[in-house]
Design a protein around this motif. Structure first.
Motif, PDB file in Angstrom:
ATOM      1  N   LEU A 161       0.946  -0.793   0.680  1.00 12.54           N
ATOM      2  CA  LEU A 161       0.005   0.422   0.011  1.00 12.54           C
ATOM      3  C   LEU A 161       0.947   1.507  -0.188  1.00 12.54           C
ATOM      4  O   LEU A 161       0.703   2.227  -1.282  1.00 12.54           O
ATOM      5  CB  LEU A 161      -0.801   0.041   1.244  1.00 12.54           C
ATOM      6  N   LYS A 162       1.955   1.575   0.897  1.00  8.66           N
ATOM      7  CA  LYS A 162       2.508   2.611   0.623  1.00  8.66           C
ATOM      8  C   LYS A 162       3.183   3.218  -1.288  1.00  8.66           C
ATOM      9  O   LYS A 162       3.525   4.352  -1.071  1.00  8.66           O
ATOM     10  CB  LYS A 162       4.355   1.896   1.078  1.00  8.66           C
ATOM     11  N   ARG A 163       3.568   1.796  -1.968  1.00  5.90           N
ATOM     12  CA  ARG A 163       3.312   2.547  -2.950  1.00  5.90           C
ATOM     13  C   ARG A 163       2.586   2.568  -3.690  1.00  5.90           C
ATOM     14  O   ARG A 163       2.557   3.393  -5.711  1.00  5.90           O
ATOM     15  CB  ARG A 163       4.008   1.609  -4.116  1.00  5.90           C
ATOM     16  N   GLU A 164       1.193   3.558  -3.328  1.00  7.02           N
ATOM     17  CA  GLU A 164       0.046   3.608  -4.172  1.00  7.02           C
ATOM     18  C   GLU A 164       0.001   4.934  -3.295  1.00  7.02           C
ATOM     19  O   GLU A 164       0.567   5.616  -3.270  1.00  7.02           O
ATOM     20  CB  GLU A 164      -1.177   3.022  -2.878  1.00  7.02           C
ATOM     21  N   PHE A 166      -2.089   7.212  -3.268  1.00  8.54           N
ATOM     22  CA  PHE A 166      -3.044   8.313  -2.554  1.00  8.54           C
ATOM     23  C   PHE A 166      -2.134   8.028  -1.534  1.00  8.54           C
ATOM     24  O   PHE A 166      -1.695   9.339   0.119  1.00  8.54           O
ATOM     25  CB  PHE A 166      -4.267   7.714  -1.909  1.00  8.54           C
ATOM     26  N   ILE A 167      -1.175   7.242  -1.121  1.00  4.76           N
ATOM     27  CA  ILE A 167      -0.238   7.612   0.394  1.00  4.76           C
ATOM     28  C   ILE A 167       0.550   7.903  -0.474  1.00  4.76           C
ATOM     29  O   ILE A 167       1.157   9.891   1.181  1.00  4.76           O
ATOM     30  CB  ILE A 167      -0.323   6.506   0.363  1.00  4.76           C
ATOM     31  N   GLU A 168       1.613   8.384  -1.474  1.00  5.14           N
ATOM     32  CA  GLU A 168       2.641   9.185  -1.728  1.00  5.14           C
ATOM     33  C   GLU A 168       1.578  10.540  -1.573  1.00  5.14           C
ATOM     34  O   GLU A 168       2.529  12.037  -0.877  1.00  5.14           O
ATOM     35  CB  GLU A 168       2.926   9.073  -2.703  1.00  5.14           C
ATOM     36  N   ALA A 169       0.332  10.974  -1.994  1.00  8.85           N
ATOM     37  CA  ALA A 169       0.265  12.456  -1.511  1.00  8.85           C
ATOM     38  C   ALA A 169      -0.231  12.407  -0.332  1.00  8.85           C
ATOM     39  O   ALA A 169      -0.135  13.818   0.106  1.00  8.85           O
ATOM     40  CB  ALA A 169      -1.180  12.385  -3.083  1.00  8.85           C
ATOM     41  N   THR A 170      -0.426  11.686   0.352  1.00  7.79           N
ATOM     42  CA  THR A 170      -0.562  12.169   1.382  1.00  7.79           C
ATOM     43  C   THR A 170       0.442  12.202   2.260  1.00  7.79           C
ATOM     44  O   THR A 170       0.260  13.722   3.291  1.00  7.79           O
ATOM     45  CB  THR A 170      -1.828  10.512   2.281  1.00  7.79           C
ATOM     46  N   VAL A 171       1.383  11.753   2.318  1.00 10.06           N
ATOM     47  CA  VAL A 171       2.231  12.035   2.191  1.00 10.06           C
ATOM     48  C   VAL A 171       3.165  13.507   2.035  1.00 10.06           C
ATOM     49  O   VAL A 171       3.492  13.929   2.886  1.00 10.06           O
ATOM     50  CB  VAL A 171       3.831  10.311   2.098  1.00 10.06           C
ATOM     51  N   ASN A 172       3.188  13.626   0.722  1.00 10.83           N
ATOM     52  CA  ASN A 172       3.620  15.319   0.356  1.00 10.83           C
ATOM     53  C   ASN A 172       2.731  16.620   0.939  1.00 10.83           C
ATOM     54  O   ASN A 172       3.194  17.344   1.441  1.00 10.83           O
ATOM     55  CB  ASN A 172       3.283  15.196  -1.120  1.00 10.83           C
ATOM     56  N   LEU A 173       1.332  15.997   1.742  1.00 12.33           N
ATOM     57  CA  LEU A 173       0.817  17.400   1.914  1.00 12.33           C
ATOM     58  C   LEU A 173       1.151  17.346   3.551  1.00 12.33           C
ATOM     59  O   LEU A 173       0.431  18.056   4.364  1.00 12.33           O
ATOM     60  CB  LEU A 173      -0.875  16.204   2.119  1.00 12.33           C
ATOM     61  N   GLY A 174       2.501  16.447   3.908  1.00  6.03           N
ATOM     62  CA  GLY A 174       2.722  16.331   5.139  1.00  6.03           C
ATOM     63  C   GLY A 174       1.779  15.711   6.590  1.00  6.03           C
ATOM     64  O   GLY A 174       2.333  16.417   7.598  1.00  6.03           O
ATOM     65  N   ALA A 175       0.779  14.992   5.944  1.00  2.00           N
ATOM     66  CA  ALA A 175       0.287  14.018   7.036  1.00  2.00           C
ATOM     67  C   ALA A 175       1.275  13.199   7.956  1.00  2.00           C
ATOM     68  O   ALA A 175       2.335  13.202   7.868  1.00  2.00           O
ATOM     69  CB  ALA A 175      -0.277  12.961   6.620  1.00  2.00           C
ATOM     70  N   ARG A 183      -4.952   5.803   9.705  1.00  2.00           N
ATOM     71  CA  ARG A 183      -6.548   6.378   8.172  1.00  2.00           C
ATOM     72  C   ARG A 183      -6.549   6.060   7.562  1.00  2.00           C
ATOM     73  O   ARG A 183      -7.359   5.986   6.751  1.00  2.00           O
ATOM     74  CB  ARG A 183      -6.443   8.343   9.095  1.00  2.00           C
ATOM     75  N   HIS A 184      -5.588   5.401   7.037  1.00  2.00           N
ATOM     76  CA  HIS A 184      -5.371   5.611   5.186  1.00  2.00           C
ATOM     77  C   HIS A 184      -4.358   3.813   4.769  1.00  2.00           C
ATOM     78  O   HIS A 184      -5.451   2.724   4.461  1.00  2.00           O
ATOM     79  CB  HIS A 184      -4.567   6.466   4.469  1.00  2.00           C
ATOM     80  N   LEU A 185      -3.752   3.661   5.924  1.00  4.63           N
ATOM     81  CA  LEU A 185      -2.935   1.952   4.910  1.00  4.63           C
ATOM     82  C   LEU A 185      -3.363   0.891   6.172  1.00  4.63           C
ATOM     83  O   LEU A 185      -3.876  -0.166   5.518  1.00  4.63           O
ATOM     84  CB  LEU A 185      -1.370   1.936   5.963  1.00  4.63           C
ATOM     85  N   MET A 186      -3.677   0.617   7.524  1.00  2.82           N
ATOM     86  CA  MET A 186      -4.008   0.103   8.193  1.00  2.82           C
ATOM     87  C   MET A 186      -5.738  -0.278   7.766  1.00  2.82           C
ATOM     88  O   MET A 186      -6.191  -1.415   7.630  1.00  2.82           O
ATOM     89  CB  MET A 186      -4.574   0.268  10.012  1.00  2.82           C
ATOM     90  N   PRO A 187      -6.910   0.450   7.344  1.00  2.00           N
ATOM     91  CA  PRO A 187      -8.424   0.279   7.250  1.00  2.00           C
ATOM     92  C   PRO A 187      -8.392  -0.491   5.747  1.00  2.00           C
ATOM     93  O   PRO A 187      -8.743  -1.478   5.329  1.00  2.00           O
ATOM     94  CB  PRO A 187      -8.867   1.419   6.827  1.00  2.00           C
ATOM     95  N   ASN A 188      -7.422  -0.490   4.955  1.00  2.00           N
ATOM     96  CA  ASN A 188      -7.113  -0.327   3.546  1.00  2.00           C
ATOM     97  C   ASN A 188      -5.753  -2.281   3.488  1.00  2.00           C
ATOM     98  O   ASN A 188      -5.994  -2.898   3.022  1.00  2.00           O
ATOM     99  CB  ASN A 188      -6.300   0.444   2.127  1.00  2.00           C
ATOM    100  N   ALA A 189      -5.664  -2.573   5.067  1.00  2.00           N
ATOM    101  CA  ALA A 189      -4.485  -2.857   5.537  1.00  2.00           C
ATOM    102  C   ALA A 189      -5.197  -4.328   5.422  1.00  2.00           C
ATOM    103  O   ALA A 189      -5.038  -6.079   6.089  1.00  2.00           O
ATOM    104  CB  ALA A 189      -3.389  -3.498   5.912  1.00  2.00           C
ATOM    105  N   ILE A 190      -6.575  -4.194   6.280  1.00  2.00           N
ATOM    106  CA  ILE A 190      -7.354  -5.439   7.673  1.00  2.00           C
ATOM    107  C   ILE A 190      -7.627  -6.273   6.981  1.00  2.00           C
ATOM    108  O   ILE A 190      -7.857  -7.284   7.596  1.00  2.00           O
ATOM    109  CB  ILE A 190      -7.825  -3.864   8.391  1.00  2.00           C
ATOM    110  N   ALA A 191      -8.704  -5.603   5.876  1.00  2.00           N
ATOM    111  CA  ALA A 191     -10.001  -6.940   5.231  1.00  2.00           C
ATOM    112  C   ALA A 191      -8.814  -7.991   5.300  1.00  2.00           C
ATOM    113  O   ALA A 191      -9.575  -9.938   5.603  1.00  2.00           O
ATOM    114  CB  ALA A 191     -10.229  -7.182   3.885  1.00  2.00           C
ATOM    115  N   PRO A 192      -7.471  -8.062   4.917  1.00  2.00           N
ATOM    116  CA  PRO A 192      -7.556  -9.872   4.669  1.00  2.00           C
ATOM    117  C   PRO A 192      -6.738 -10.834   6.193  1.00  2.00           C
ATOM    118  O   PRO A 192      -6.760 -11.416   5.986  1.00  2.00           O
ATOM    119  CB  PRO A 192      -5.583  -9.038   3.594  1.00  2.00           C
TER     120      PRO A 192
END
Length: 277
Positions: A161-164, A166-175, A183-192
């Motif tokens: 997911l780090k390579r997606e 939307f994650i790169e955009a979030t990092v660039n926005l200073g999160a 808020r972004h990685l765990m919710p998308n990784a939890i299903a599996p």
């Protein structure tokens, strides 16, 4: 709802319905069981299945059906609690290792890979042998045995997911890292991880039964399916129902968990994500 689609097929409906029924039986065991699971009647020991003991009695005259029902409560609660602990710890370690990388990732994955190389039963046996028998030690033994599985899976999901974009955009926005992780990685990784956790509950039931069979799980008179099978081996040819019925309960439950887990994987469409991990 994606999870609801797991019940759409015939297999999913039967397996899921059985699991729901089993959970209800475990919860309401004191009201469902026809007898006190610890009540002894030596005059009626090793009675074959019939009325009023539908599944017969054991060597102490205890009702096998009642003990199987209460054994469901023991096996399910221990397995589910252990897997929940293992999932929480594994997701925390895996997420941190996958996101931060570097020395921390290498250290975590080295330990995880070392434990991964040992069979689950061996890890659990060593832990229980050190701490001592009982339900609490069994719960933590199972949790430790499956920690590597959840850590590896979560790390693989986070790295992907780090390579997606939307994650790169979030990092660039200073999160900050905690915001990105929670808020972004765990919710998308939890299903599996949840699906694997459900499948692991079936393995946990088998592991709890194995420890119980060796006398390291639930201690008398608390019933568990493994402990019942262990005590039944001494009476195998005299009263085979003592070992057969809890064995059938373990087998049917694990089959139902695996079948419903497969339907859940299909419903959530995450087979490729699991294969990639």
């Amino acid at each position: 709802m994606s999870i609801g689609r797991a019940f759409a097929s015939g297999i999913g409906m039967v397996a899921g319905g059985f699991l729901i029924l089993l959970v209800l039986v475990a919860i309401f065991a004191p009201w469902i069981a026809p007898f006190d699971y610890a009540a002894q009647n030596l005059m009626n020991a090793n009675a074959p299945p019939g009325w009023p003991h539908l599944l017969g009695t054991d060597e102490f005259g205890r009702d096998v059906l009642s003990r199987v029902i209460f054994g469901a409560r023991t096996s399910l609660s221990v397995s589910a609690t252990a897997i929940a602990i293992s999932m929480a710890a594994g997701m925390t370690l895996g997420a941190a290792a996958g996101y931060f990388g570097g020395f921390f990732e290498r250290a975590v994955m080295t330990v995880v890979d070392l434990t991964w190389s040992f069979p689950d039963i061996l890890i659990a046996l060593i832990f229980v042998a050190i701490i001592g028998p009982g339900l609490t030690s069994t719960t933590f033994a199972i949790a430790i045995a499956y920690l590597a599985q959840f850590t590896r899976l979560t790390r693989a999901q986070i790295v992907r997911l780090k390579r997606e974009t939307f994650i790169e955009a979030t990092v660039n926005l200073g999160a900050n890292p905690s915001h990105i992780l929670l808020r972004h990685l765990m919710p998308n990784a939890i299903a599996p991880v949840i699906v694997v956790g459900m499948l692991a509950i079936g393995d946990g039931i088998v592991l709890e039964a194995t420890l119980g069979f060796f006398g390291l799980g639930a201690q008398p008179p608390t019933p568990s399916w493994g402990a019942m099978m262990s005590s039944g081996t001494a009476q195998l040819f005299l009263s085979p129902w003592v070992i057969i019925f809890p064995g059938v309960a373990v087998a049917v439950t694990v089959i139902a968990v695996n079948l419903f887990g497969d339907e859940l994987i299909r419903a959530l469409d995450i087979r490729d994500r699991l294969r990639g991990a």
